[in-house]
Design a protein around this motif. Structure first.
Motif, PDB file in Angstrom:
ATOM      1  N   THR A   2      59.714  64.949  23.948  1.00  0.00           N
ATOM      2  CA  THR A   2      58.390  64.243  23.411  1.00  0.00           C
ATOM      3  C   THR A   2      57.077  65.067  22.531  1.00  0.00           C
ATOM      4  OG1 THR A   2      57.800  62.453  24.277  1.00  0.00           O
ATOM      5  CG2 THR A   2      57.770  64.542  25.725  1.00  0.00           C
ATOM      6  N   THR A   3      56.291  64.303  22.533  1.00  0.00           N
ATOM      7  CA  THR A   3      55.023  64.979  21.751  1.00  0.00           C
ATOM      8  C   THR A   3      53.914  64.089  23.163  1.00  0.00           C
ATOM      9  OG1 THR A   3      55.819  64.446  19.972  1.00  0.00           O
ATOM     10  CG2 THR A   3      53.826  65.136  20.092  1.00  0.00           C
ATOM     11  N   ALA A   4      53.082  65.434  23.713  1.00  0.00           N
ATOM     12  CA  ALA A   4      52.235  65.229  24.570  1.00  0.00           C
ATOM     13  C   ALA A   4      51.085  64.452  24.131  1.00  0.00           C
ATOM     14  CB  ALA A   4      51.342  66.154  25.131  1.00  0.00           C
ATOM     15  N   ALA A   5      50.287  63.363  24.614  1.00  0.00           N
ATOM     16  CA  ALA A   5      48.897  62.744  23.921  1.00  0.00           C
ATOM     17  C   ALA A   5      47.964  63.620  24.326  1.00  0.00           C
ATOM     18  CB  ALA A   5      48.003  61.679  24.436  1.00  0.00           C
ATOM     19  N   ILE A   6      47.337  64.269  22.804  1.00  0.00           N
ATOM     20  CA  ILE A   6      46.136  65.149  22.874  1.00  0.00           C
ATOM     21  C   ILE A   6      45.008  64.527  22.347  1.00  0.00           C
ATOM     22  CG2 ILE A   6      44.743  66.844  21.455  1.00  0.00           C
ATOM     23  CD1 ILE A   6      48.324  68.146  21.676  1.00  0.00           C
ATOM     24  N   ARG A   7      43.533  64.881  24.043  1.00  0.00           N
ATOM     25  CA  ARG A   7      42.627  63.921  24.030  1.00  0.00           C
ATOM     26  C   ARG A   7      41.644  64.541  23.419  1.00  0.00           C
ATOM     27  NH1 ARG A   7      44.628  65.275  28.833  1.00  0.00           N
ATOM     28  NH2 ARG A   7      43.044  67.239  29.386  1.00  0.00           N
ATOM     29  N   ASN A  12      36.833  66.131  28.091  1.00  0.00           N
ATOM     30  CA  ASN A  12      37.831  67.543  28.844  1.00  0.00           C
ATOM     31  C   ASN A  12      36.893  67.512  30.906  1.00  0.00           C
ATOM     32  OD1 ASN A  12      39.936  68.070  27.761  1.00  0.00           O
ATOM     33  ND2 ASN A  12      39.295  69.273  26.179  1.00  0.00           N
ATOM     34  N   PHE A  13      35.420  67.978  29.768  1.00  0.00           N
ATOM     35  CA  PHE A  13      34.185  67.850  31.182  1.00  0.00           C
ATOM     36  C   PHE A  13      34.609  66.670  32.186  1.00  0.00           C
ATOM     37  CE2 PHE A  13      30.259  68.674  33.704  1.00  0.00           C
ATOM     38  CZ  PHE A  13      30.953  70.117  33.867  1.00  0.00           C
ATOM     39  N   LEU A  15      36.446  65.569  33.032  1.00  0.00           N
ATOM     40  CA  LEU A  15      38.231  64.663  33.472  1.00  0.00           C
ATOM     41  C   LEU A  15      38.485  66.499  34.475  1.00  0.00           C
ATOM     42  CD1 LEU A  15      41.552  63.342  33.407  1.00  0.00           C
ATOM     43  CD2 LEU A  15      41.128  65.009  31.309  1.00  0.00           C
ATOM     44  N   LEU A  16      38.378  67.441  34.244  1.00  0.00           N
ATOM     45  CA  LEU A  16      37.539  68.502  35.061  1.00  0.00           C
ATOM     46  C   LEU A  16      36.993  68.329  36.020  1.00  0.00           C
ATOM     47  CD1 LEU A  16      38.049  71.800  35.568  1.00  0.00           C
ATOM     48  CD2 LEU A  16      36.619  71.963  34.948  1.00  0.00           C
ATOM     49  N   VAL A  19      39.584  65.411  38.640  1.00  0.00           N
ATOM     50  CA  VAL A  19      40.876  66.006  39.091  1.00  0.00           C
ATOM     51  C   VAL A  19      40.273  67.385  39.649  1.00  0.00           C
ATOM     52  CG1 VAL A  19      42.310  67.326  38.373  1.00  0.00           C
ATOM     53  CG2 VAL A  19      42.074  65.639  36.639  1.00  0.00           C
ATOM     54  N   THR A 150      48.561  59.943  36.249  1.00  0.00           N
ATOM     55  CA  THR A 150      49.768  60.487  35.840  1.00  0.00           C
ATOM     56  C   THR A 150      50.893  59.293  34.771  1.00  0.00           C
ATOM     57  OG1 THR A 150      51.040  61.090  37.570  1.00  0.00           O
ATOM     58  CG2 THR A 150      49.857  62.758  36.962  1.00  0.00           C
ATOM     59  N   THR A 151      51.592  58.376  35.472  1.00  0.00           N
ATOM     60  CA  THR A 151      52.354  58.205  34.693  1.00  0.00           C
ATOM     61  C   THR A 151      51.852  56.881  34.065  1.00  0.00           C
ATOM     62  OG1 THR A 151      52.715  56.200  36.641  1.00  0.00           O
ATOM     63  CG2 THR A 151      54.151  58.841  36.373  1.00  0.00           C
TER      64      THR A 151
ATOM     65  N   TYR B   2      59.233  62.638  31.039  1.00  0.00           N
ATOM     66  CA  TYR B   2      57.329  63.673  30.623  1.00  0.00           C
ATOM     67  C   TYR B   2      57.218  62.289  32.030  1.00  0.00           C
ATOM     68  CZ  TYR B   2      52.740  64.298  29.018  1.00  0.00           C
ATOM     69  OH  TYR B   2      51.558  64.508  29.028  1.00  0.00           O
ATOM     70  N   ASP B   3      56.872  61.622  31.955  1.00  0.00           N
ATOM     71  CA  ASP B   3      56.200  61.249  32.714  1.00  0.00           C
ATOM     72  C   ASP B   3      56.363  61.764  34.167  1.00  0.00           C
ATOM     73  OD1 ASP B   3      54.574  59.332  31.582  1.00  0.00           O
ATOM     74  OD2 ASP B   3      55.819  57.588  31.324  1.00  0.00           O
ATOM     75  N   LEU B  71      57.945  69.569  25.674  1.00  0.00           N
ATOM     76  CA  LEU B  71      56.865  69.214  24.779  1.00  0.00           C
ATOM     77  C   LEU B  71      57.198  70.055  23.156  1.00  0.00           C
ATOM     78  CD1 LEU B  71      54.044  67.397  27.515  1.00  0.00           C
ATOM     79  CD2 LEU B  71      55.833  66.536  26.161  1.00  0.00           C
ATOM     80  N   ASP B  72      57.026  69.095  22.360  1.00  0.00           N
ATOM     81  CA  ASP B  72      56.832  69.298  21.057  1.00  0.00           C
ATOM     82  C   ASP B  72      55.566  69.973  21.081  1.00  0.00           C
ATOM     83  OD1 ASP B  72      59.491  69.124  20.854  1.00  0.00           O
ATOM     84  OD2 ASP B  72      59.268  67.104  19.564  1.00  0.00           O
ATOM     85  N   VAL B 152      43.032  71.865  31.794  1.00  0.00           N
ATOM     86  CA  VAL B 152      42.308  70.579  31.339  1.00  0.00           C
ATOM     87  C   VAL B 152      42.504  70.054  29.963  1.00  0.00           C
ATOM     88  CG1 VAL B 152      40.949  68.812  31.249  1.00  0.00           C
ATOM     89  CG2 VAL B 152      41.705  69.669  33.250  1.00  0.00           C
ATOM     90  N   TYR B 153      41.273  72.092  28.949  1.00  0.00           N
ATOM     91  CA  TYR B 153      40.839  72.667  28.413  1.00  0.00           C
ATOM     92  C   TYR B 153      41.626  73.019  27.445  1.00  0.00           C
ATOM     93  CZ  TYR B 153      36.331  71.559  29.362  1.00  0.00           C
ATOM     94  OH  TYR B 153      35.114  71.405  30.169  1.00  0.00           O
TER      95      TYR B 153
END
Lengths: 154, 157
Positions: A2-7, A12-13, A15-16, A19, A150-151, B2-3, B71-72, B152-153
């Protein structure tokens, strides 16, 4: 596969920080609950560990909660999710808002417990037991929120 | 799939950081302790952190590699993943070394308590205030923070 979502990078900052705050918050609560449970079972360690649990609540859990919650709002506003009707966002808000009340109650119980233990020499057991229960509930609720974040169920 | 992989990977990271927080609480509280019984009580807390650090370290690594394969968008040989693996190894090394210093303090405190000697001990205090242990702990914090920044980055992804 599968392909991960890229944000976008500008999330990022916050979100860092979000988390990081959440991780330290959970770690702080693990320390608080563990200390209180050990104090519950061992009389000789009670005063030391209950005081340590209260200080951890005050100096680790409270600041990390604020970091996690403020940056959650920051991320949500960057992602334009402030008013989104999504289950995983709702779970996050419910847990953190109820968590604020539980944390406030825990701090009050901890403060009263430490004061009573100091004045009565080993007193405040009931207060510390209530604090153990509240901190455990908050810890479990945060783990549920982590699962939702996460899910992302719908 | 994946989740769930991501959830358990993140949960493992939370366990690892939780262990680090517990160890930090013990070492900060232990900094001013010099009585063996106080140290023994504090080290009871670190028993909770030991399984967390083992499970967290192993599962973040295994599930992280699994995610990269699954993941691809990512490959295990991506720069940010290789950097994370290298820093993970540094964190393991520094964490283990600092743990050794505190284990020596724990063993000494336990021995003194068993011998009925609970008066302040200079040797115990010097072990609990070990600058070597503190430096290694700071390296561990920096390494874990660096891994989190990379996760994260994802530079170059």
């Amino acid at each position: 596969m599968t392909t991960a979502a890229i944000r976008p990078d500008d999330w990022n900052f916050p979100l860092l920080l979000h988390v990081l705050g959440a991780m330290v918050l959970v770690g702080g609560l693990v320390a608080v609950v563990s200390g209180l449970v050990i104090a519950w079972r061992r009389d000789e360690a009670q005063t030391l560990l209950t005081r340590l649990a209260f200080r951890t609540l005050l100096f680790v859990v409270l600041p990390s909660y604020l970091l996690m919650r403020i940056t959650a709002q920051w991320v949500a506003s960057r992602e334009k999710l402030d008013d989104a009707d999504l289950a995983w966002i709702s779970i996050g808000y419910i847990v953190t808002d109820a968590g604020a009340v539980i944390l406030l109650l825990s701090l009050i119980l901890g403060y009263l417990g430490v004061r009573r233990a100091r004045s009565e020499g080993g007193g405040g057991r009931g207060l510390f037991r209530a604090l153990t229960v509240l901190s455990s509930i908050l810890l479990v609720a945060l783990l549920v929120a982590m699962w939702a974040m996460t899910t992302k169920p719908i | 799939m994946y989740d769930w992989l991501l959830f358990f990977h993140v949960a493992a990271a939370f366990a690892l950081v939780s262990a680090i927080v517990v160890f930090s609480v013990v070492s900060i509280a232990g900094w001013r302790a010099d009585r063996p019984s106080t140290a023994v009580s504090l080290f009871r807390l670190s028993k909770v952190a030991t399984p967390l650090v083992i499970a967290g370290s192993l599962l973040t690594l295994i599930l992280g590699i699994w995610l990269a394969i699954y993941l691809d968008a990512y490959q295990v040989w991506d720069g940010w993943i290789l950097a994370s693996l290298a820093i993970w190894a540094i964190a393991q090394w520094s964490g283990k070394q600092s743990g050794r210093d505190y284990t020596r303090a724990q063993q000494l405190a336990t021995r003194l308590v068993d011998e009925g000697k609970d008066e302040p001990s200079a040797e115990l205090r010097s072990l609990l205030q070990s600058r070597h242990g503190l430096m290694l702990q700071l390296i561990t914090y920096a390494a874990v923070l660096a891994i989190l920044v990379l996760m994260v980055y994802k530079p170059g992804a």
